[in-house]
Scaffold this motif. Structure first.
Motif, mmCIF file in Angstrom:
data_model
loop_
_atom_site.group_PDB
_atom_site.id
_atom_site.type_symbol
_atom_site.label_atom_id
_atom_site.label_comp_id
_atom_site.label_asym_id
_atom_site.label_seq_id
_atom_site.Cartn_x
_atom_site.Cartn_y
_atom_site.Cartn_z
ATOM 1 N N ASN A 133 -0.478 15.438 49.183
ATOM 2 C CA ASN A 133 -1.120 14.259 49.768
ATOM 3 C C ASN A 133 -2.631 14.422 49.806
ATOM 4 O OD1 ASN A 133 -1.058 11.689 51.012
ATOM 5 N ND2 ASN A 133 -1.277 12.626 53.039
ATOM 6 N N GLU A 134 -3.197 15.059 48.803
ATOM 7 C CA GLU A 134 -4.644 15.317 48.811
ATOM 8 C C GLU A 134 -5.460 14.034 48.878
ATOM 9 O OE1 GLU A 134 -5.434 17.665 45.355
ATOM 10 O OE2 GLU A 134 -4.741 19.520 46.276
ATOM 11 N N SER A 135 -4.946 12.987 48.273
ATOM 12 C CA SER A 135 -5.710 11.731 48.219
ATOM 13 C C SER A 135 -5.036 10.620 49.007
ATOM 14 C CB SER A 135 -5.873 11.289 46.760
ATOM 15 O OG SER A 135 -6.439 12.321 45.979
ATOM 16 N N GLY A 136 -4.009 10.950 49.748
ATOM 17 C CA GLY A 136 -3.279 9.930 50.490
ATOM 18 C C GLY A 136 -2.136 9.328 49.702
ATOM 19 N N SER A 158 0.534 8.979 53.993
ATOM 20 C CA SER A 158 0.359 9.592 55.306
ATOM 21 C C SER A 158 -1.120 9.872 55.564
ATOM 22 C CB SER A 158 1.134 10.912 55.379
ATOM 23 O OG SER A 158 0.735 11.643 56.527
ATOM 24 N N ALA A 159 -1.520 9.747 56.831
ATOM 25 C CA ALA A 159 -2.903 10.043 57.211
ATOM 26 C C ALA A 159 -3.132 11.535 57.348
ATOM 27 C CB ALA A 159 -3.253 9.346 58.520
ATOM 28 N N THR A 160 -2.102 12.326 57.124
ATOM 29 C CA THR A 160 -2.218 13.777 57.266
ATOM 30 C C THR A 160 -2.006 14.473 55.923
ATOM 31 O OG1 THR A 160 -1.434 13.673 59.543
ATOM 32 C CG2 THR A 160 -1.303 15.804 58.449
ATOM 33 N N ASN A 161 -2.994 15.223 55.519
ATOM 34 C CA ASN A 161 -2.898 16.052 54.322
ATOM 35 C C ASN A 161 -2.625 17.481 54.779
ATOM 36 O OD1 ASN A 161 -3.201 17.314 51.848
ATOM 37 N ND2 ASN A 161 -5.440 17.219 51.884
ATOM 38 N N ALA A 165 -2.160 9.023 43.287
ATOM 39 C CA ALA A 165 -1.999 7.631 43.713
ATOM 40 C C ALA A 165 -0.552 7.201 43.555
ATOM 41 C CB ALA A 165 -2.905 6.711 42.901
ATOM 42 N N THR A 181 -5.724 7.473 45.553
ATOM 43 C CA THR A 181 -6.946 7.253 44.779
ATOM 44 C C THR A 181 -6.969 5.818 44.257
ATOM 45 O OG1 THR A 181 -6.951 9.556 44.094
ATOM 46 C CG2 THR A 181 -8.270 8.031 42.785
ATOM 47 N N ALA A 182 -8.101 5.156 44.447
ATOM 48 C CA ALA A 182 -8.226 3.769 43.992
ATOM 49 C C ALA A 182 -8.580 3.759 42.512
ATOM 50 C CB ALA A 182 -9.289 3.045 44.810
ATOM 51 N N GLN A 237 -10.647 6.584 48.037
ATOM 52 C CA GLN A 237 -9.257 6.978 48.326
ATOM 53 C C GLN A 237 -8.889 6.579 49.748
ATOM 54 O OE1 GLN A 237 -9.350 11.315 47.818
ATOM 55 N NE2 GLN A 237 -9.175 11.523 50.037
ATOM 56 N N ASP A 238 -7.640 6.215 49.925
ATOM 57 C CA ASP A 238 -7.177 5.774 51.238
ATOM 58 C C ASP A 238 -5.655 5.769 51.225
ATOM 59 O OD1 ASP A 238 -6.535 4.191 53.594
ATOM 60 O OD2 ASP A 238 -8.646 3.613 53.577
ATOM 61 N N GLU A 239 -5.073 6.299 52.281
ATOM 62 C CA GLU A 239 -3.618 6.393 52.314
ATOM 63 C C GLU A 239 -2.950 5.068 52.682
ATOM 64 O OE1 GLU A 239 -5.619 7.507 54.571
ATOM 65 O OE2 GLU A 239 -4.855 6.931 56.547
ATOM 66 N N ARG A 240 -3.728 4.082 53.125
ATOM 67 C CA ARG A 240 -3.120 2.826 53.555
ATOM 68 C C ARG A 240 -2.811 1.943 52.347
ATOM 69 N NH1 ARG A 240 -7.841 1.450 57.700
ATOM 70 N NH2 ARG A 240 -8.964 2.282 55.910
ATOM 71 N N ARG A 253 -10.105 14.230 37.613
ATOM 72 C CA ARG A 253 -8.752 14.628 37.990
ATOM 73 C C ARG A 253 -8.338 15.883 37.255
ATOM 74 N NH1 ARG A 253 -5.424 9.040 37.995
ATOM 75 N NH2 ARG A 253 -6.287 8.180 39.879
ATOM 76 N N HIS A 299 -9.973 9.327 54.744
ATOM 77 C CA HIS A 299 -8.590 8.915 54.493
ATOM 78 C C HIS A 299 -8.017 9.776 53.378
ATOM 79 C CE1 HIS A 299 -8.662 5.415 57.120
ATOM 80 N NE2 HIS A 299 -9.896 5.218 56.692
ATOM 81 N N PRO A 300 -7.057 10.642 53.683
ATOM 82 C CA PRO A 300 -6.428 10.895 54.977
ATOM 83 C C PRO A 300 -7.417 11.504 55.981
ATOM 84 C CG PRO A 300 -5.099 11.785 53.176
ATOM 85 C CD PRO A 300 -6.412 11.423 52.601
ATOM 86 N N SER A 301 -7.211 11.180 57.231
ATOM 87 C CA SER A 301 -8.160 11.593 58.276
ATOM 88 C C SER A 301 -7.904 13.011 58.765
ATOM 89 C CB SER A 301 -8.070 10.631 59.458
ATOM 90 O OG SER A 301 -6.754 10.640 59.997
ATOM 91 N N THR A 302 -6.699 13.500 58.593
ATOM 92 C CA THR A 302 -6.312 14.777 59.192
ATOM 93 C C THR A 302 -5.916 15.779 58.110
ATOM 94 O OG1 THR A 302 -5.529 13.618 61.155
ATOM 95 C CG2 THR A 302 -4.734 15.870 60.832
ATOM 96 N N LEU A 303 -6.503 16.947 58.204
ATOM 97 C CA LEU A 303 -6.180 18.019 57.267
ATOM 98 C C LEU A 303 -5.551 19.161 58.053
ATOM 99 C CD1 LEU A 303 -6.520 19.147 54.331
ATOM 100 C CD2 LEU A 303 -8.624 20.204 55.154
#
Lengths: 388, 262
Positions: free
Chosen positions: A166-169, A173-176, A205, A220-221, A233-236, B5, B118-122
């Motif tokens: 989950n490096e880029s979401g 998840s908001a947690t990597n 992505a 990744t966008a 990048q954004d996980e949402r 990448r 984003h992600p906010s938490t590592l």
């Protein structure tokens, strides 16, 4: 581990940028070799008594609840004679990542085995596992889809639950979670999407199609409209307006493709596409009345409206259905694969392409096995089930 | 983007395999060196029975230092902690000391949080507590073998090597009298020769042994654990420290930096 997987780096194409393909060439190829045919040929109206699943380096046939995955595939050896994956008798679905695989069991659970550097097993374990590990928090799973190191499960209620890298979401998840803590990786519901019908996962992505026709992407966008809304990048998950109505989502490590209004559109890296340079919006491939598309590592094939198959991408994949040199690094635009009966589905593995005809015959081309001589440049009919 | 990448994938593969990839020289000429950049790393505790008063320690690139570091129960609440840092040239050690005892037999994780990302938490690391605290200081009866390392030969500077100096301390007899499996690190204070040691001053580095030896200073171009060693000599003060932050009495060594230790 049952499977030894080599991570193959994609090699970018060389040479000057070429214009987008506008003509669909028909490549003069030798007719498909017709080898031994299973005598049990179902009627066209029936559904096939098996399901073909592209593996990491080969392909599997799922029949009677067992996934048979031969190490090498041979035209005269029925795929269903291959060893049963993990010895499991009650598999409902399976998917392969780069160094791991996951199965959906008959009771709607998911179990994964193989590499676990990024927590791709998602089962509360720190080590890799040759055997399958059940993901204890996941149930009511309809289907599982894997990207390179990330997987998602489409649940019976249409929600999506993802785990792994989950490096880029890309899991939503908001947690990597770094490898030192991979023991805590577990599936999490992807917020904000529902009624998921398909999902495709690349290196950083993911994108999902929903029943209302929306397509949302996260991580990744890869498209400017995504980047404008969410940044790099954004996980949402973000609904991508230009992909509304897209179906048949497919991804390899770097590239996404889908069918949109009868056309194959691709985004992300275009190194495997003939069209390079220029804008970073959707790249459209000239495939008439496209129905489905599937990507391998560096090539892809699409099903046209007439049941024809068109392949595109790196010639060195040897899986374009035409004889080419493996030193040809130029990507090729879509070209019709000749010699195939009317096709219903296409599947692309790492360097392998297969087509399932409406008569449930299976044809494959590309790298069938591990030896240099195992390359079939043009379609070869495969046996799926043993003689009955 | 593809290139970015591919570099990212390449970096991961390198980190998995070696940590460092080296590009060999052509024709015996000066060699190139490429290194994986500094990455967040979980330092301690790793054991499955960590003391209830364990500090959670991570090492992060300096540009992570603006993030908020939290110690929290897995799927649970954030634990109040005192935060201490040891900043180096490229890496910062973050030490989170819980202000009250952790729950027994519970999984904890240490995470860096930045709501703007984003992600906010590592989540950098995780550990499981045992059933008791540790209030006993480790022992350090001897520093062991202290060596100065210098690359003075013609290959100095080739590949990923550096001239040095760097110092290794091997065969240290540090031990924790009440826990044989304690994960002992070493606080390092660097002093000018003959300068007084001030116990109130925070250490200049926290280093952990690798193959029964610790290294102080930059051991290669790819080593981001830099502590400047200049001049003809230096005085080092070391103390062993356990997961709970208990420190041994210090030991001092005067080290000649002008010649390699035979």
């Amino acid at each position: 581990m049952r499977r030894i997987v080599v991570v193959v780096a994609l090699v970018a194409g060389c040479g000057a940028p070429a214009p987008a393909p506008v003509v669909v060439p028909t490549v003069a190829a030798t007719p498909a070799r017709r080898l031994e045919v299973s005598p049990s040929r179902p009627a066209e109206s029936e559904s096939a008594p098996f399901e073909i699943v592209k593996g990491t380096s080969s392909l599997c046939v799922l029949t009677n609840g067992a996934a048979h995955c031969p190490h090498d595939i041979a035209a005269d050896e029925p795929l269903a004679n291959g060893p049963i994956l993990d010895g499991l008798p009650n598999v409902r679905g399976l998917s392969f990542g780069q160094d791991f695989h996951c199965v959906v069991t008959a009771d709607g659970k998911v179990a994964c085995g193989g590499g676990n550097h990024f927590g791709q097993l998602g089962a509360g374990v720190a080590e890799e596992s040759a055997g399958l590990k059940v993901l204890p928090t996941l149930s009511h799973v309809k289907r599982v889809v894997s990207g390179p190191f990330t997987s998602c499960a489409i649940l019976d209620d249409g929600k999506l639950s993802c785990w792994g890298k989950n490096e880029s979401g890309e899991t939503g998840s908001a947690t990597n979670i770094l490898p030192d803590a991979r023991v805590v990786v577990e599936p999490e519901l992807v917020a904000g999407i529902q009624d998921v019908t398909e999902v495709a996962i690349a290196w950083g992505a993911s994108c999902a199609a929903m029943a209302n026709g929306d397509v949302a992407c996260w991580g990744t966008a890869d498209l400017p409209e995504h980047k404008k809304l969410r940044g790099a990048q954004d996980e949402r998950p973000t609904v991508i307006a230009s992909l509304a109505g897209a179906t048949s989502l497919s991804a390899n490590e770097q590239t996404f493709c889908a069918v949109l209004k009868g056309k194959v559109v691709c985004w992300g890296s275009r190194s495997m596409l003939l069209s390079r340079g220029g804008s970073k919006t959707l790249t459209e491939l000239a495939i008439p009345d496209a129905q489905r598309v599937s990507l391998g590592h560096s090539h892809g094939c699409a099903l046209g409206g007439g049941g024809d198959v068109y392949c595109f991408g790196a010639a060195y994949s040897r899986a374009l259905g035409v004889p080419v040199s493996d030193r040809d690094y130029e990507p090729r635009g879509p070209a019709k694969v000749t010699g195939l009966p009317r096709v219903e589905k296409v599947f692309c593995g790492a360097s392998l392409s297969c087509a399932l005809t409406v008569g449930h015959e299976l044809y494959c081309w590309g790298r069938l096995g591990t030896r240099a001589s195992d390359i079939a440049p043009t379609p070869v009919q495969m046996r799926v089930l043993p003689n009955r | 983007m593809f290139e970015a990448r591919r570099r990212s994938l390449s970096a991961v593969v390198c980190a998995l395999a070696l940590g460092v990839s080296i590009v060999a020289a052509h024709g015996g000429r000066a060699a190139a060196c490429s290194c994986v950049g500094p990455r967040p790393r979980f330092l301690s505790p790793h054991a499955a029975n960590a003391p209830l008063n364990s500090h959670a320690r991570v090492e992060v690139p300096n540009d992570y230092a603006k993030r908020t570091f939290v110690l929290r129960a897995h799927r649970g609440a954030v634990v109040p902690t005192r935060v201490a840092t040891i900043a180096g040239a490229e890496l910062t050690v973050v030490d989170l000391a819980p202000t009250s005892a952790l729950a027994p037999e519970t999984r904890y994780e240490i995470a860096a949080v930045d709501a703007n990302l984003h992600p906010s938490t590592l989540v950098i690391g995780t550990f499981v507590t045992g059933t008791s605290s540790d209030v006993v200081a480790p022992l350090l009866p001897s520093l062991g073998t202290v060596r100065t390392n210098l690359n003075l030969g013609p290959s100095a500077g080739g590949m990923c090597t550096v001239r040095g100096p760097w110092i290794t301390v091997a065969k240290s007899v540090a031990q924790d009298p009440n826990r044989a499996d304690a994960e002992l690190g070493f606080y390092v204070w660097k002093l000018a020769p003959g300068a007084a040691y001030d116990a109130r001053k925070p250490p200049d580095a926290l280093v952990f042994p690798f193959r029964d030896a610790i290294s102080i200073g930059k051991t290669s171009m790819c080593d981001t654990h830099e502590i400047e060693l200049s001049g003809a000599s230096v005085d080092l003060v070391l103390a062993a420290v356990d997961e709970a932050g208990n420190r041994s009495p210090t030991r001092r060594a005067h080290v000649d930096l002008t010649r390699p230790t035979p």
